[in-house]
Enzyme design. Structure first.
Site, PDB file in Angstrom:
ATOM      1  CE1 TYR A  35      32.167  29.762  38.093  1.00 40.28           C
ATOM      2  CE2 TYR A  35      34.475  30.416  38.182  1.00 40.28           C
ATOM      3  CZ  TYR A  35      33.511  29.432  38.025  1.00 40.28           C
ATOM      4  OH  TYR A  35      33.896  28.131  37.808  1.00 40.28           O
ATOM      5  CG  HIS A  46      42.523  42.399  38.738  1.00 38.96           C
ATOM      6  ND1 HIS A  46      43.142  41.790  39.817  1.00 38.96           N
ATOM      7  CD2 HIS A  46      41.691  41.470  38.206  1.00 38.96           C
ATOM      8  CE1 HIS A  46      42.699  40.547  39.923  1.00 38.96           C
ATOM      9  NE2 HIS A  46      41.821  40.330  38.958  1.00 38.96           N
ATOM     10  CB  SER A  96      43.099  34.860  39.310  1.00 41.73           C
ATOM     11  OG  SER A  96      43.021  35.644  40.475  1.00 41.73           O
ATOM     12  CD  GLU A 102      45.539  44.386  40.406  1.00 39.55           C
ATOM     13  OE1 GLU A 102      45.533  43.338  39.743  1.00 39.55           O
ATOM     14  OE2 GLU A 102      44.512  44.856  40.944  1.00 39.55           O
ATOM     15  N   GLY A 111      38.992  29.939  40.556  1.00 38.58           N
ATOM     16  CA  GLY A 111      37.975  28.908  40.719  1.00 38.58           C
ATOM     17  C   GLY A 111      36.565  29.393  40.991  1.00 38.58           C
ATOM     18  CB  CYS A 124      38.886  39.460  41.315  1.00 42.03           C
ATOM     19  SG  CYS A 124      38.783  38.405  39.846  1.00 42.03           S
ATOM     20  CG  LEU A 125      37.462  34.313  44.958  1.00 42.04           C
ATOM     21  CD1 LEU A 125      36.315  33.602  44.262  1.00 42.04           C
ATOM     22  CD2 LEU A 125      38.592  33.335  45.267  1.00 42.04           C
TER      23      LEU A 125
END
Length: 372
Positions: free
Chosen positions: A313, A351, A45, A353, A242, A268-269
């Site tokens: 983002y 996250h 990431s 994890e 990104g 996340c993304l």
């Protein structure tokens, strides 16, 4: 080696370099974690970014073979205050300097990282160029101005797997904890790799998923066919680097998965792409959230979870029109997790994890298993 740093706001700095030599471009972001620098550096990431560590001394625990989140380093490089090239940890195999050089990535030190962190905090993320070859400020400025803008680059196609593979390792002890096909109540899961961390895959196996990892450009029709044939029971949309809004093809495929009512978990993304697929555009934060110490309020049980974060983002508040907001970040009150109202879909920005970071959010993987 001497290193020269030029930032897009015109600031020019000198530093010392270690690892690889050369000229590197990227976006400057800061991370507030106190531990886990190897996991952070190897997180896909961070593709295209320079990681500024707010922890002043880095390197004492060295690096090892087990803590990498990916086989390559996709970050542009790292920026630290003090390099400790003497490592002291029973798991260490090599120094941070050797590790970076092996992956052809630059690190710089003997630079005021507190100054950089405060500047990013006040002004937002900054594009930067770091070089051991070019010392002229104007030449560095010209190269930076000619380079592609961070938000216009599709990093996902570079970090994703090129072919389908199965992941069988469980958490922590990678040599002994593996998926057992005879495990009761196991579910087959298709992971779409936008830049997935190995430890996410480990945790999915740990709770009983049989995990197959697919390239980022896998077609929804192929996954829907597998779902209808009961060869998979759900889809996981991974973390990754990104600007999510430029991934128009990926968003279109996710829309098809949503319409098919396939159980989906996004992190996340993946969380951001789901929001865009439902028609709620993500936005760029001023300096993002990067660290292993971010408090998140679980709105359902009113408990605070300390989480690991890495994103620039976020999803908009208006997403509450189609989803129940389940988590909020207490550093910025932004949306951290949702459950979609009419679909078997949950997603979180942080996250769970827990590598590197605390363990309070790992229940989300079991929650997804129960959702199936």
């Amino acid at each position: 080696m001497k290193a020269y740093v030029y930032l897009e706001n015109g600031i020019f700095l000198n530093a010392k370099a270690f690892g690889a030599s050369g000229t590197f471009l990227g976006e400057l972001v800061f991370n507030t974690s106190l531990t886990g620098y190897q996991e952070i550096i190897s997180d896909p990431s961070y593709a295209g970014q320079f990681i500024v560590f707010s922890m002043p001394e880095i390197g004492i625990v060295g690096t090892n073979d087990d803590d990498n989140e990916s086989e390559e380093i996709f970050a542009s490089g790292i920026v630290i205050r003090e390099l400790n090239n003497y490592f002291s940890n029973f798991r260490a195999k090599e120094s941070l300097q050797t590790y970076l050089k092996k992956h052809n990535k630059i690190g710089i030190y003997d630079i005021d990282t507190r100054f950089l962190v405060k500047m990013i905090r006040d002004n937002g993320n900054l594009r930067a160029i770091i070089s051991t070859e070019i010392s002229n400020k104007e030449e560095l400025k010209e190269k930076l101005n000619l380079s592609a803008k961070f938000d216009q680059i599709n990093f996902v196609k570079n970090v994703s797997t090129k072919k389908i593979y199965s992941h069988k390792n469980g958490a922590w002890n990678h040599n002994t904890k593996k998926f057992n096909p005879s495990q009761k109540n196991s579910k087959k899961l298709a992971v779409i790799d936008y830049g997935v961390k190995k430890n996410i895959l480990n945790e999915l196996v740990e709770v009983g998923f049989e995990v197959d990892v697919f390239p980022y450009n896998t077609k929804a029709k192929d996954l829907i066919a597998l779902y209808e044939q009961k060869k998979i029971h759900g889809v996981f949309l991974s973390n990754g680097p990104g600007e999510p809004k430029i991934l128009k093809d990926e968003i279109l495929e996710i829309k098809k998965l949503v319409k098919a009512k396939i159980p989906i978990l996004g992190i996340c993304l993946g969380h951001q792409l789901l929001s865009n697929a439902f028609g709620y555009e993500t936005y760029k934060m001023k300096f993002g959230q990067h660290g292993a110490n971010h408090p998140v309020l679980n709105l359902e049980n009113k408990k605070i979870e300390i989480t690991a974060q890495n994103h620039n983002y976020n999803v908009p508040e208006e997403l509450c029109e189609v989803a129940i907001i389940t988590h909020r970040n207490l550093f910025g009150d932004n949306v951290e997790g949702v459950r979609y109202k009419d679909y078997p879909i949950i997603s979180v920005q942080h996250h769970p994890e827990s590598s590197s970071g605390p363990h309070e959010s790992k229940y989300i993987f079991k929650e997804f298993m129960n959702l199936m």
